[in-house]
Design an enzyme around this catalytic site. Structure first.
Site, PDB file in Angstrom:
ATOM      1  CG  ASN A   7      -1.959   1.346   1.313  1.00  0.00           C
ATOM      2  OD1 ASN A   7      -1.873   2.157   0.491  1.00  0.00           O
ATOM      3  ND2 ASN A   7      -2.677   1.419   2.484  1.00  0.00           N
ATOM      4  CG  HIS A 179     -12.888   3.433   3.454  1.00  0.00           C
ATOM      5  ND1 HIS A 179     -13.703   4.266   3.966  1.00  0.00           N
ATOM      6  CD2 HIS A 179     -11.768   3.629   3.779  1.00  0.00           C
ATOM      7  CE1 HIS A 179     -12.734   5.130   4.517  1.00  0.00           C
ATOM      8  NE2 HIS A 179     -11.659   4.583   4.280  1.00  0.00           N
TER       9      HIS A 179
END
Ligand code: AMP
Length: 397
Positions: A7, A179
């Site tokens: 990430n 998300h």
């Protein structure tokens, strides 16, 4: 197979090495201050956290440092790089092009670059991480997992803004939502825990962290979500305002002589519960301050709770009912008071919380009473595991 999950942000890079058989992380870590000086924090499962101050002039150096840590004879978890079966990359914005995770090739990279305008702070950083990994691990399959993909099932009525239509045609201005990996993982897991048939269920997921969003998941598909073109819309967040009257922007600009850029910065970084309270964006600080009688801190948390509860009501309407409300992320997983306060607005839906069941932190639990018409759950999110699962599935195909 061991999957490296990456990430990558503009000056940081988080990683986990996940064993796809056990679904456990065997090492986790974080490179910080990339391009400034550099620090690597690396933890092997079951061992102490190690911090290395290390020059990290760019993302390639950061990926190199991660690979060195993973293969280090003392702190490492694999003998050589051949122990990494595939890499899963979190990518923030996939626009309308990416409706699910994909194997990365040159064409996919160009298509992700094509979404840069929609997430100018995040997508370029994600691409830099992909580029560095491809250079240092040639031949290792790489997968992109998008924050927006799960929400691509939203119907037009949910993703359309009432603006002149040409702006959708010209620039693809619409609701995308974020998300998505979390909403997908948590809704599926909640259905399992609540004994619901995921393909025939109405689930509302409240992802309440520093960034916060809520989604309506009908029969396993996202049909609405609170974040929009960008993550600024929707719930009150740590430092983001969430929904406001757009006319406020011009009003502040005139009164305070601020530029558009300054106001966007204010809405993203200086608003939310931080701006309201003047204390902190962290709910633990707010609750401590409220406990000492700080009225603004108290009000800030109530504005947050009220907005969240209003969205639950809206999404119950959108789905013509709700079988389960699920809390996840930093606050949703850990803060029993916030869960109970949101649920205190939901009596009309037949929601009843069991205080004892709600007395949990960071674990999966059904927290509603047996008499509750709607199941309420706390489910820790695990975006890295969801990324690893998608990566394995695509590589095995
Ligand atoms: P996240 O962005 O998901 O890491 O969530 C951050 C938010 O979760 C912050 O407001 C924290 O105060 C809150 N949080 C994290 N851990 C706890 C905890 N143990 N109890 C209460 N709130 C917590």
């Amino acid at each position: 197979m061991k999957i490296l999950v990456i990430n990558c942000g503009s000056s940081s890079l988080k990683y986990q090495l996940i064993d796809s058989e056990t679904e456990k992380a065997i090492a986790v870590g974080l490179c910080e201050r990339i391009g400034i000086d550099g620090r690597l924090v690396h933890t092997k499962a079951g061992a102490e956290k190690l911090t290395f101050e290390k020059p990290l002039p760019d993302h390639e150096a950061a990926v190199q440092a991660v690979l060195a840590a993973l293969t280090d004879p003392a702190h490492g978890v694999i003998g050589s790089l051949s122990g990494i079966g595939a890499v899963g990359h979190r990518v923030v914005h996939g626009g309308e092009r990416f409706t699910s995770s994909v194997m990365i090739d040159d064409e996919v990279i160009e298509a992700i670059r094509g979404c840069n305008d929609l997430a100018p702070l995040h997508n370029p950083a994600n691409l830099i991480g992909i580029d560095a990994c491809r250079k240092l691990m040639p031949g290792v399959p790489m997968v992109a997992v998008f924050d927006t993909a799960f929400h691509q099932t939203m119907p037009k009525k949910a993703y359309t803004y009432a603006l002149p239509y040409e702006y959708y045609d010209k620039y693809k201005i619409r609701r995308y939502g974020f998300h998505g990996t979390s909403h997908s993982y948590v809704s599926r897991r909640a259905a399992e825990l609540a004994g619901l048939d995921y393909g025939n269920s109405k689930i509302i997921v409240c992802h309440l962290g520093n960034g916060a969003s809520i989604s309506a998941v009908l029969n396993g598909k996202s049909v609405d979500t609170s974040m929009g073109l960008t993550p600024l819309e929707g719930l009150v967040m740590g430092t983001r305002s969430g929904d406001i009257d757009p006319a406020i922007i011009e009003f502040i600009a005139k009164k305070e002589g601020k530029s558009l850029g300054e106001i966007m910065n204010l809405l993203n970084k200086k608003s939310g519960v931080y701006g309201l309270s003047g204390v902190s964006s962290d709910f633990r600080d707010l609750e401590a301050a409220a406990g000492q009688g700080d009225e603004r801190a108290k009000d800030a948390t109530e504005v947050f709770v009220y907005r969240t509860a209003k969205y639950v009501g809206a999404y119950a309407a959108a789905m013509n009912g709700v079988d389960a409300v699920v809390f996840t992320a930093g606050l949703g997983e850990n803060d029993k008071k916030i869960r109970a306060r949101v649920c205190s607005y939901l009596g009309y839906l037949g929601v009843k919380i069991d205080e004892e069941r709600n007395n949990v932190r960071g674990v999966e639990a059904v927290i509603s009473s047996d008499a509750s018409r709607v199941k309420v759950l706390a489910v820790p999110t695990n975006e890295e595991l969801a990324i690893a699962r998608d990566t394995v599935a695509l590589v095995r195909k």
